[in-house]
Design a protein around this motif. Structure first.
Motif, short mmCIF file in Angstrom:
data_model
loop_
_atom_site.label_atom_id
_atom_site.label_comp_id
_atom_site.label_asym_id
_atom_site.label_seq_id
_atom_site.Cartn_x
_atom_site.Cartn_y
_atom_site.Cartn_z
N PHE A 213 0.91 -1.23 0.02
CA PHE A 213 0.02 0.07 -0.12
C PHE A 213 0.74 1.17 -0.10
O PHE A 213 2.12 1.23 0.37
N LYS A 214 0.35 2.30 -0.55
CA LYS A 214 0.98 3.75 -0.41
C LYS A 214 -0.04 4.83 -0.24
O LYS A 214 -1.03 4.82 -0.97
N ASN A 215 0.10 5.33 1.12
CA ASN A 215 -0.64 6.19 1.41
C ASN A 215 -2.29 5.88 1.50
O ASN A 215 -3.05 6.56 1.17
N GLY A 216 -2.26 4.45 1.87
CA GLY A 216 -3.82 4.06 1.92
C GLY A 216 -4.35 3.37 0.79
O GLY A 216 -5.36 2.67 1.00
N ASN A 217 -3.68 3.59 -0.36
CA ASN A 217 -4.13 3.15 -1.51
C ASN A 217 -3.31 1.69 -1.81
O ASN A 217 -2.09 1.72 -1.65
N PRO A 218 -3.95 0.78 -2.39
CA PRO A 218 -3.33 -0.69 -2.84
C PRO A 218 -2.50 -0.64 -4.07
O PRO A 218 -2.95 -0.19 -5.19
N ILE A 219 -1.23 -0.90 -3.99
CA ILE A 219 -0.51 -1.14 -5.31
C ILE A 219 -0.62 -2.44 -5.75
O ILE A 219 -0.79 -2.53 -7.10
N ALA A 220 -0.70 -3.42 -5.11
CA ALA A 220 -1.01 -4.91 -5.06
C ALA A 220 -1.79 -5.62 -4.24
O ALA A 220 -1.42 -5.16 -3.28
N ALA A 253 -11.26 -4.82 3.46
CA ALA A 253 -9.94 -4.49 3.70
C ALA A 253 -9.67 -3.22 3.41
O ALA A 253 -8.82 -2.38 4.18
N LEU A 254 -10.25 -2.74 2.28
CA LEU A 254 -9.44 -1.27 1.97
C LEU A 254 -9.84 -0.09 2.65
O LEU A 254 -9.08 0.63 3.11
N PRO A 255 -11.01 0.01 3.34
CA PRO A 255 -11.43 1.11 4.09
C PRO A 255 -10.44 1.08 5.39
O PRO A 255 -10.17 2.31 5.94
N LEU A 256 -10.04 -0.03 6.02
CA LEU A 256 -9.07 0.03 7.06
C LEU A 256 -7.96 0.62 6.71
O LEU A 256 -7.29 1.42 7.42
N MET A 257 -7.25 0.36 5.72
CA MET A 257 -5.82 0.87 5.09
C MET A 257 -5.99 2.03 4.76
O MET A 257 -5.04 2.75 4.88
N ARG A 258 -6.97 2.57 4.31
CA ARG A 258 -7.65 4.06 3.85
C ARG A 258 -7.58 4.82 5.18
O ARG A 258 -6.86 5.79 5.06
N ALA A 259 -7.88 4.22 6.15
CA ALA A 259 -8.30 5.05 7.54
C ALA A 259 -6.89 5.05 8.06
O ALA A 259 -6.59 6.17 8.81
#
Length: 397
Positions: A213-220, A253-259
């Motif tokens: 991830f980078k700044n909450g956004n998935p790279i892969a 998964a993604l909302p957690l990483m963004r938060a």
């Protein structure tokens, strides 16, 4: 040639990162706590060094890491396990090496299961019912008041925590099916850890959603399910299978990483319950144990991590992976077999108690054409052979 320092030479994640980046032409320097750590014996490792465990002394650990940085002048320092990540994250400004990590406060949130649960609940993500204990006197009505029924899991609140000059945490989860058994196990646990969770047990299948991830956004991203665990009643994967990453899993998964505005590798562990619901168990904000399965399936996560650090473009073909590939850790699966043959609690709902089925499952995997070995590499065999000694030393010391 780019130089990379990796920590935690005893882990499969470190070995996988070393092999991945060495294939890309990087010079790999690995640090660990013991001479028997398996990654030291990989052909992918150019140099190695011993450091003091941060569980013994953070001050001495940092001194050893700084000395290695001065000696090798790495282009990047990658902490691989929680106990090294939490220290390097907190002291990153004092280290003369490039790191690419999430903010320190977010790393500590990810390591704290109670804080992770609160974050998940605020985002509408289901979690198991949980009681937090901070050296409190146990009261018999706590479970009843929380609506929690047996069996329950007893966990360290934090996968790693800094207390004085030491890192604590990382104990195995244990389970209980009665209040008498629970009280007995709590007494043992609380002599070693000051923050505990007692959590309802969710019967079902473990799902791992991992990525860079980078700044909450998935790279892969990569998803897998556990088929067998090293310890039948809970533990890392012994046999896992890559699965499709559908929209339902992404929305968990993604909302957690963004938060968390997450940067770097991470694995989110969920459980699909018998009721069909998906529950978050924990976040591992680092490279994960089943990392080699993603690499075998087609996503070279360590190299994509390096590319994200250096703002290099990632082609869509680099994030595509094969679904249905099974990955086996032989030594972990052998331990699973041994423990199943020895016997597991009769109340355990997630696995057959039959010893015949245990033997059948273990030997059937040798003939599975969709299976690869995650701990055995024919052109780099010594780490596989040294692993049992490494496990023995970890358990003994």
């Amino acid at each position: 040639m780019k130089k990379i320092i990796l920590t935690d030479a005893n882990t499969y994640a470190t070995l996988s990162v070393a092999r991945s980046l060495a294939r890309k032409g990087f010079e790999i320097i690995v640090g660990g706590e013991r001479a028997t750590d398996m990654s030291f014996y990989s052909k992918s490792v150019a140099k190695k060094f011993i450091y003091t465990s941060p569980k013994k002394s953070i001050e001495r650990f940092l001194k050893d890491i700084k000395k290695a940085i001065d000696n090798y002048s790495p282009d990047m320092l990658i902490p691989v396990a929680d106990k090294t990540l939490i220290v390097i994250s907190e002291h990153r400004a004092d280290l003369k090496a490039k790191t690419f990590l999430a903010q320190d406060k977010h790393i500590k949130t990810a390591m704290n299961k109670f804080e992770t649960q609160k974050l998940a609940q605020s985002l509408g993500i289901k979690t198991p019912k949980t009681i937090f204990l901070n050296n409190d006197q146990w009261q018999s009505n706590l479970l009843q008041n929380a609506g929690i029924n047996f069996p329950v899991a007893i966990k360290a609140c934090c996968s790693a925590d800094i207390i004085g000059d030491r890192v604590i945490g990382g104990s195995n989860t244990i389970y209980s099916n009665s209040e008498e058994e629970l009280l007995s196990k709590l007494k043992v646990f609380q002599t070693r850890l000051h923050k505990l969770l007692v959590q309802e047990f969710i019967a079902g299948t473990i799902i791992g959603i991992s990525g860079i991830f980078k700044n909450g956004n998935p790279i892969a991203l990569f998803a897998y399910k556990r088929i067998r665990q090293t310890r039948p009643i809970g533990g890392p994967s012994a046999l896992a299978e890559s699965i499709a990453l559908n929209d339902t899993l992404k929305t968990q998964a993604l909302p957690l990483m963004r938060a968390l505005e997450w940067s770097g590798p991470a694995m989110l562990e969920f459980k699909t319950g018998k009721d069909g619901e998906i529950y978050l168990l924990e976040i591992n904000g680092r490279f994960w144990g089943s990392l080699p399965l993603s690499i075998f399936s087609g996503v070279d996560m360590p190299f994509l991590y390096f590319k994200s650090v250096n703002d290099m473009p990632v082609d869509s073909s680099e994030t595509f992976y094969k679904v249905g590939l099974k990955g086996r850790f032989f030594w972990g699966d052998l331990l699973n077999l041994f423990l199943r043959l020895r016997g597991i609690p009769k109340w355990w709902p997630d696995i057959s108690l039959s010893r015949i089925e245990a033997l059948r499952d273990f030997f059937a995997s040798f003939f599975d054409e969709k299976l690869v070995y995650l701990d055995f590499q024919s052109d780099d065999i010594v780490p596989f052979l040294i692993r049992p000694l490494s496990i023995f030393n970890e358990l003994l010391f």
